[in-house]
Design an enzyme around this catalytic site. Structure first.
Site, short mmCIF file in Angstrom:
data_model
loop_
_atom_site.label_atom_id
_atom_site.label_comp_id
_atom_site.label_asym_id
_atom_site.label_seq_id
_atom_site.Cartn_x
_atom_site.Cartn_y
_atom_site.Cartn_z
N HIS A 97 0.41 16.34 -7.23
CA HIS A 97 1.15 14.97 -7.34
C HIS A 97 0.84 14.50 -8.89
O HIS A 97 -0.16 14.60 -9.05
CB HIS A 97 0.88 13.77 -6.48
CG HIS A 97 1.62 12.77 -6.30
ND1 HIS A 97 1.78 11.91 -7.36
CD2 HIS A 97 2.86 12.47 -5.31
CE1 HIS A 97 2.80 11.06 -7.04
NE2 HIS A 97 3.47 11.13 -5.92
N GLU A 169 9.63 15.46 -9.17
CA GLU A 169 9.58 14.12 -8.97
C GLU A 169 9.31 13.67 -10.45
O GLU A 169 8.26 13.66 -11.11
CB GLU A 169 8.18 13.80 -8.26
CG GLU A 169 8.17 13.87 -6.92
CD GLU A 169 7.48 13.11 -6.07
OE1 GLU A 169 7.64 12.39 -5.13
OE2 GLU A 169 6.13 12.95 -6.17
P1 PGA Z 1 8.48 6.45 -4.49
O1 PGA Z 1 7.23 7.51 -4.59
O2 PGA Z 1 9.59 7.26 -3.54
O3 PGA Z 1 7.82 5.32 -4.10
O4 PGA Z 1 9.34 6.62 -5.69
C1 PGA Z 1 7.48 8.88 -4.64
C2 PGA Z 1 5.94 9.90 -4.59
O5 PGA Z 1 5.25 9.30 -5.64
O6 PGA Z 1 5.96 10.62 -3.97
#
Ligand code: PGA
Length: 265
Positions: A97, A169
């Site tokens: 992540h 992401e």
């Molecule tokens: P968020 O986080 O949906 O609050 O933007 C996503 C993540 O960090 O996996």
């Protein structure tokens, strides 16, 4: 070719106490509608054992760890292995992540090693990747994704790579309330599948599941799931309250159903 099974994962980060995690999982078991999608939540590490015990009583929701170490055992104070996760009944693990990459200096090589360790223990890794705002503004998105994906796909056999889940992401979208545009995600995922085809094979590119994450809400979930290359969502903030998460899952299911007929097989 089998259709890719959609997956919605809630990343609880450092939220919810151990008792709250148990309570939310029980609520999800009651509230979630039957769905062919994989529904997964990732509680804090110290809640994994009791979360798995409750979750594994039914098929409604599976548990992911938020992190894992690549070695099976040894002098690595503070870590835990994929072997431990399997022992607990954990079926997924988030790997790499952006918060781990940036706050805990996880390299692309370490991420690849962690993903491989998971697959060796039959834990499905959900490997995260994504570019920062300056990188996006300088047009470096594709280069960043290629740099993050290459060591990962080189570290895995074709059979292992086909089981991967990769979550894109963009860092600028995480927790900002500014989700990416679904059409942009479709374009980026077209590039990602082409890259996977080059680095592995067209079979792997067709089988590997791609998720989008970054400020996904119940309102935006269906639009993402309607994109043919999007197989699911990684959700932070909107996964914390059970009713909001269940609403998001329902919307995601609706979007996926609407698009299923035109999905590439
Ligand atoms: P968020 O986080 O949906 O609050 O933007 C996503 C993540 O960090 O996996």
């Amino acid at each position: 070719m089998q259709q890719r099974r959609p997956l919605i994962c809630g990343n609880w980060k450092l939220h919810h106490s151990v008792a709250q995690s148990r309570c939310v999982i029980r609520q999800l078991q009651q509230l979630l509608p039957p769905t062919p999608m994989h529904i997964v939540v990732a509680p804090v590490a110290v809640a994994l054992e009791s979360s798995c015990r409750i979750a594994n009583r039914s098929q409604a929701v599976a548990i992911a760890a938020q992190n894992v170490f690549y070695a099976p055992q040894g002098a690595f104070t503070g870590e835990w292995s994929a072997l431990h996760l399997r022992e607990l009944g954990c079926r997924f693990a988030l790997v790499g992540h952006s918060e781990r990459r940036h706050l805990f200096a996880e390299s692309d090589t370490a991420v690849a090693q962690k993903a491989r360790a998971c697959l060796q223990q039959r834990i499905t890794p959900i490997v995260c990747m994504g570019e920062s705002l300056p990188q996006q503004q300088q047009g470096q998105t594709q280069a960043v994704l290629a740099a993050q994906l290459t060591p990962l796909l080189h570290a895995l056999s074709p059979r292992q790579a086909a089981q991967l889940v990769v979550a894109y992401e963009p860092i600028w979208a995480i927790g900002s309330g500014q989700a990416a545009q679904p059409q942009l995600i479709q374009q980026i995922f077209t590039f990602v599948r082409q890259l996977i085809q080059q680095l592995q094979s067209s079979t792997v590119a067709q089988q590997l599941r791609l998720l989008y994450g970054g400020s996904v809400s119940p309102q935006s979930a269906a639009a993402f799931m309607q994109q043919p290359h999007v197989d699911g969502l990684l959700v932070g903030g909107a996964s914390l309250q059970p009713h909001t998460f269940v609403d998001l899952v329902k919307q995601a299911h609706r979007g996926w159903l609407a698009a299923t007929a035109c999905r590439p097989q």
